[in-house]
Motif scaffolding. Structure first.
Motif, PDB file in Angstrom:
ATOM      1  N   VAL A   9       0.853  -1.191   0.000  1.00 46.03           N
ATOM      2  CA  VAL A   9       0.000   0.000   0.000  1.00 46.03           C
ATOM      3  C   VAL A   9       0.892   1.245   0.000  1.00 46.03           C
ATOM      4  CG1 VAL A   9      -1.796   1.274   1.218  1.00 46.03           C
ATOM      5  CG2 VAL A   9      -1.801  -1.237   1.263  1.00 46.03           C
ATOM      6  N   THR A  10       0.884   1.983  -1.092  1.00 48.12           N
ATOM      7  CA  THR A  10       1.726   3.178  -1.210  1.00 48.12           C
ATOM      8  C   THR A  10       0.990   4.390  -0.656  1.00 48.12           C
ATOM      9  OG1 THR A  10       2.558   2.213  -3.259  1.00 48.12           O
ATOM     10  CG2 THR A  10       3.176   4.486  -2.789  1.00 48.12           C
ATOM     11  N   THR A  11       1.694   5.192   0.149  1.00 48.53           N
ATOM     12  CA  THR A  11       1.045   6.353   0.753  1.00 48.53           C
ATOM     13  C   THR A  11       2.012   7.520   0.868  1.00 48.53           C
ATOM     14  OG1 THR A  11      -0.393   7.024   2.591  1.00 48.53           O
ATOM     15  CG2 THR A  11       1.607   5.815   3.163  1.00 48.53           C
ATOM     16  N   TYR A  12       1.418   8.717   0.978  1.00 43.92           N
ATOM     17  CA  TYR A  12       2.204   9.920   1.231  1.00 43.92           C
ATOM     18  C   TYR A  12       1.315  10.993   1.867  1.00 43.92           C
ATOM     19  CZ  TYR A  12       4.921  14.173   0.611  1.00 43.92           C
ATOM     20  OH  TYR A  12       5.580  15.354   0.847  1.00 43.92           O
ATOM     21  N   ASN A  13       1.513  11.216   3.144  1.00 41.08           N
ATOM     22  CA  ASN A  13       0.926  12.349   3.875  1.00 41.08           C
ATOM     23  C   ASN A  13      -0.584  12.523   3.689  1.00 41.08           C
ATOM     24  OD1 ASN A  13       3.035  13.346   5.416  1.00 41.08           O
ATOM     25  ND2 ASN A  13       3.826  14.653   3.776  1.00 41.08           N
ATOM     26  N   GLU A  16      -5.897  10.280   6.581  1.00 40.97           N
ATOM     27  CA  GLU A  16      -7.337  10.039   6.550  1.00 40.97           C
ATOM     28  C   GLU A  16      -7.702   9.027   5.465  1.00 40.97           C
ATOM     29  OE1 GLU A  16      -6.396  14.073   8.111  1.00 40.97           O
ATOM     30  OE2 GLU A  16      -5.927  13.024   6.235  1.00 40.97           O
ATOM     31  N   ALA A  17      -7.101   9.186   4.288  1.00 43.71           N
ATOM     32  CA  ALA A  17      -7.354   8.239   3.204  1.00 43.71           C
ATOM     33  C   ALA A  17      -6.745   6.878   3.525  1.00 43.71           C
ATOM     34  CB  ALA A  17      -6.787   8.773   1.890  1.00 43.71           C
ATOM     35  N   LEU A  18      -5.548   6.885   4.088  1.00 44.67           N
ATOM     36  CA  LEU A  18      -4.895   5.616   4.436  1.00 44.67           C
ATOM     37  C   LEU A  18      -5.724   4.838   5.448  1.00 44.67           C
ATOM     38  CD1 LEU A  18      -2.481   3.711   4.173  1.00 44.67           C
ATOM     39  CD2 LEU A  18      -1.332   5.061   5.957  1.00 44.67           C
ATOM     40  N   ALA A  19      -6.338   5.544   6.387  1.00 45.07           N
ATOM     41  CA  ALA A  19      -7.189   4.871   7.366  1.00 45.07           C
ATOM     42  C   ALA A  19      -8.357   4.163   6.681  1.00 45.07           C
ATOM     43  CB  ALA A  19      -7.708   5.883   8.391  1.00 45.07           C
ATOM     44  N   ALA A  20      -8.978   4.826   5.715  1.00 51.90           N
ATOM     45  CA  ALA A  20     -10.084   4.205   4.971  1.00 51.90           C
ATOM     46  C   ALA A  20      -9.598   2.980   4.205  1.00 51.90           C
ATOM     47  CB  ALA A  20     -10.711   5.221   4.026  1.00 51.90           C
ATOM     48  N   CYS A  21      -8.416   3.084   3.623  1.00 51.45           N
ATOM     49  CA  CYS A  21      -7.827   1.963   2.886  1.00 51.45           C
ATOM     50  C   CYS A  21      -7.569   0.780   3.808  1.00 51.45           C
ATOM     51  CB  CYS A  21      -6.532   2.420   2.212  1.00 51.45           C
ATOM     52  SG  CYS A  21      -5.615   1.101   1.392  1.00 51.45           S
ATOM     53  N   LEU A  22      -6.922   1.036   4.941  1.00 54.51           N
ATOM     54  CA  LEU A  22      -6.578  -0.051   5.859  1.00 54.51           C
ATOM     55  C   LEU A  22      -7.823  -0.688   6.466  1.00 54.51           C
ATOM     56  CD1 LEU A  22      -3.452   1.476   7.652  1.00 54.51           C
ATOM     57  CD2 LEU A  22      -3.514  -0.231   5.813  1.00 54.51           C
ATOM     58  N   ALA A  44       4.849  12.475  10.841  1.00 53.24           N
ATOM     59  CA  ALA A  44       4.598  11.689  12.045  1.00 53.24           C
ATOM     60  C   ALA A  44       3.162  11.188  12.151  1.00 53.24           C
ATOM     61  CB  ALA A  44       4.949  12.515  13.274  1.00 53.24           C
ATOM     62  N   SER A  45       2.204  11.917  11.597  1.00 56.09           N
ATOM     63  CA  SER A  45       0.810  11.499  11.730  1.00 56.09           C
ATOM     64  C   SER A  45       0.548  10.166  11.029  1.00 56.09           C
ATOM     65  CB  SER A  45      -0.130  12.578  11.187  1.00 56.09           C
ATOM     66  OG  SER A  45       0.158  12.868   9.832  1.00 56.09           O
ATOM     67  N   THR A  46       1.210   9.947   9.900  1.00 56.67           N
ATOM     68  CA  THR A  46       1.063   8.668   9.208  1.00 56.67           C
ATOM     69  C   THR A  46       1.742   7.559   9.994  1.00 56.67           C
ATOM     70  OG1 THR A  46       0.895   9.702   7.025  1.00 56.67           O
ATOM     71  CG2 THR A  46       1.592   7.406   7.083  1.00 56.67           C
ATOM     72  N   GLN A  47       2.918   7.838  10.527  1.00 56.81           N
ATOM     73  CA  GLN A  47       3.617   6.855  11.368  1.00 56.81           C
ATOM     74  C   GLN A  47       2.739   6.435  12.547  1.00 56.81           C
ATOM     75  OE1 GLN A  47       7.139   5.460  11.571  1.00 56.81           O
ATOM     76  NE2 GLN A  47       5.841   4.221  12.909  1.00 56.81           N
ATOM     77  N   GLN A  48       2.118   7.397  13.185  1.00 53.39           N
ATOM     78  CA  GLN A  48       1.266   7.109  14.329  1.00 53.39           C
ATOM     79  C   GLN A  48       0.058   6.270  13.921  1.00 53.39           C
ATOM     80  OE1 GLN A  48      -0.045  10.583  16.453  1.00 53.39           O
ATOM     81  NE2 GLN A  48      -1.446   9.451  17.785  1.00 53.39           N
ATOM     82  N   LEU A  49      -0.543   6.613  12.790  1.00 54.77           N
ATOM     83  CA  LEU A  49      -1.705   5.872  12.304  1.00 54.77           C
ATOM     84  C   LEU A  49      -1.349   4.411  12.039  1.00 54.77           C
ATOM     85  CD1 LEU A  49      -4.704   6.017  11.116  1.00 54.77           C
ATOM     86  CD2 LEU A  49      -3.557   6.179   8.909  1.00 54.77           C
ATOM     87  N   VAL A  50      -0.252   4.183  11.336  1.00 54.69           N
ATOM     88  CA  VAL A  50       0.145   2.815  11.001  1.00 54.69           C
ATOM     89  C   VAL A  50       0.455   2.036  12.275  1.00 54.69           C
ATOM     90  CG1 VAL A  50       1.808   1.383   9.772  1.00 54.69           C
ATOM     91  CG2 VAL A  50       0.986   3.499   8.732  1.00 54.69           C
ATOM     92  N   THR A  51       1.125   2.674  13.214  1.00 52.58           N
ATOM     93  CA  THR A  51       1.441   2.016  14.489  1.00 52.58           C
ATOM     94  C   THR A  51       0.167   1.602  15.217  1.00 52.58           C
ATOM     95  OG1 THR A  51       3.507   3.255  14.723  1.00 52.58           O
ATOM     96  CG2 THR A  51       2.569   2.299  16.725  1.00 52.58           C
ATOM     97  N   GLU A  52      -0.828   2.488  15.258  1.00 55.75           N
ATOM     98  CA  GLU A  52      -2.084   2.176  15.932  1.00 55.75           C
ATOM     99  C   GLU A  52      -2.807   1.015  15.259  1.00 55.75           C
ATOM    100  OE1 GLU A  52      -4.141   5.885  15.881  1.00 55.75           O
ATOM    101  OE2 GLU A  52      -2.970   6.739  17.550  1.00 55.75           O
ATOM    102  N   PHE A  53      -2.831   1.007  13.934  1.00 52.27           N
ATOM    103  CA  PHE A  53      -3.463  -0.104  13.218  1.00 52.27           C
ATOM    104  C   PHE A  53      -2.710  -1.403  13.481  1.00 52.27           C
ATOM    105  CE2 PHE A  53      -6.064   2.819  10.777  1.00 52.27           C
ATOM    106  CZ  PHE A  53      -7.139   2.050  10.386  1.00 52.27           C
ATOM    107  N   ASP A  93      -2.901   1.716  -3.915  1.00 43.07           N
ATOM    108  CA  ASP A  93      -2.557   3.018  -3.350  1.00 43.07           C
ATOM    109  C   ASP A  93      -3.298   3.235  -2.042  1.00 43.07           C
ATOM    110  OD1 ASP A  93      -0.877   3.556  -5.446  1.00 43.07           O
ATOM    111  OD2 ASP A  93      -2.290   4.863  -6.505  1.00 43.07           O
ATOM    112  N   GLY A  94      -2.696   4.054  -1.192  1.00 40.98           N
ATOM    113  CA  GLY A  94      -3.280   4.337   0.107  1.00 40.98           C
ATOM    114  C   GLY A  94      -4.481   5.248   0.063  1.00 40.98           C
ATOM    115  N   ASP A  95      -4.886   5.680  -1.130  1.00 40.21           N
ATOM    116  CA  ASP A  95      -6.126   6.439  -1.282  1.00 40.21           C
ATOM    117  C   ASP A  95      -7.166   5.621  -2.040  1.00 40.21           C
ATOM    118  OD1 ASP A  95      -5.001   6.499  -3.781  1.00 40.21           O
ATOM    119  OD2 ASP A  95      -4.839   8.676  -3.914  1.00 40.21           O
ATOM    120  N   CYS A  96      -7.024   4.293  -1.958  1.00 45.14           N
ATOM    121  CA  CYS A  96      -7.980   3.385  -2.591  1.00 45.14           C
ATOM    122  C   CYS A  96      -8.665   2.536  -1.525  1.00 45.14           C
ATOM    123  CB  CYS A  96      -7.279   2.473  -3.597  1.00 45.14           C
ATOM    124  SG  CYS A  96      -6.717   3.320  -5.089  1.00 45.14           S
TER     125      CYS A  96
END
Length: 275
Positions: A9-13, A16-22, A44-53, A93-96
């Motif tokens: 899953v490719t992502t960049y900043n 919110e979209a990455l959360a929907a994808c995951l 850091a916000s993406t790092q935190q999101l991935v860690t929480e998931f 993609d992380g927005d899918c």
């Protein structure tokens, strides 16, 4: 195919979209896969999101990150593949957003000697904002729900949601590289490694995924259509910086013309030695 599928899953900043994808991936009917977030330099916000998931997910989730030095999606995907454990790769993609049968249908489509591009449904800008703000679980919605969105022009197409049975038509364009994109593309890991993955000479936005597919075709790997089986819902986003478009396009045309080029000069092998 049996075995673990590695979903890259490719992502960049855009957490919110990455959360929907995951969330959509964690709701899959097929559970035999891993998720590797290929992060092209997010904060850091993406790092935190991935860690929480990852802390609560029943599906293994790993985070592969590199420094933000501009658009280098091919590079971080190479790094993610080097860290993967599956025999089959599924890029998105992380927005899918994936429907619940996405992994299952890609597994059914997998076949030795073939890569499988799926297709996508695009959301409008306003509808994308609405769904993210309201945290609408798009992956859980019915065909009737999407019919309404299409009639209201919130999505651009409806037909990709139809599931057509397997048939000879899926093999009809074995050497066609057009519209095979890494927002929804599957390939065997051995084939990916043989062509040395993405060519990192494609810097900036544009055509690194087409180049991969062309080299797979040069290697004798054929196209098998994933349309009308495994679509993704693609959230609206602004275009990336396309200042390298022309240069990358000319490099792509040279690839098309020279079928002796199979391996990327600067590709995934440089990361395999360190994993």
């Amino acid at each position: 195919m049996n075995g673990v599928i590695s979903v890259i899953v490719t992502t960049y900043n855009w957490p919110e979209a990455l959360a929907a994808c995951l969330l959509s991936l964690l709701d899959q009917q097929d559970r035999q896969f891993e998720i590797i977030v290929a992060d092209d330099g997010s904060g850091a916000s993406t790092q935190q999101l991935v860690t929480e998931f990852a802390e609560t997910s029943p599906i293994p989730i790993r985070h592969v990150w590199h420094e933000d030095l501009g658009f280098r999606a091919g590079t971080v995907r190479n790094k993610a593949v080097a860290a993967s454990r599956g025999d089959y790769l599924l890029f998105m993609d992380g927005d899918c957003v994936a429907l619940p049968n996405f992994i299952r249908r890609h597994r059914q489509l997998a076949e030795t000697g073939y890569f499988v591009p799926g297709n996508r449904i695009l959301l409008s800008e306003s509808y994308t904002q609405q769904t993210l703000q309201q945290k609408t679980p798009l992956h859980r919605q019915s065909f009737g729900f999407f019919l309404v969105q299409w009639l209201q022009r919130r999505i651009n197409r409806l037909l990709p949601l139809l599931n057509l049975p397997a048939g000879r038509w899926r093999y009809g364009q074995p050497r066609n590289w057009q519209k095979a994109m890494t927002c929804n593309l599957a390939a065997w890991k051995n084939d990916f490694l043989t062509v040395n993955g993405f060519d990192e000479a494609f810097e900036g936005w544009g055509y690194e995924d087409s180049d991969l597919v062309i080299r797979l075709i040069h290697h004798g790997i054929k196209r098998k259509e994933g349309r009308f089986a495994a679509p993704v819902l693609h959230l609206w986003h602004r275009h990336n910086d396309r200042s390298r478009h022309d240069e990358n396009y000319q490099r792509l045309l040279r690839r098309v013309a020279d079928n002796t080029v199979i391996r990327a000069e600067q590709g995934v092998d440089q990361y395999l030695k360190t994993v």
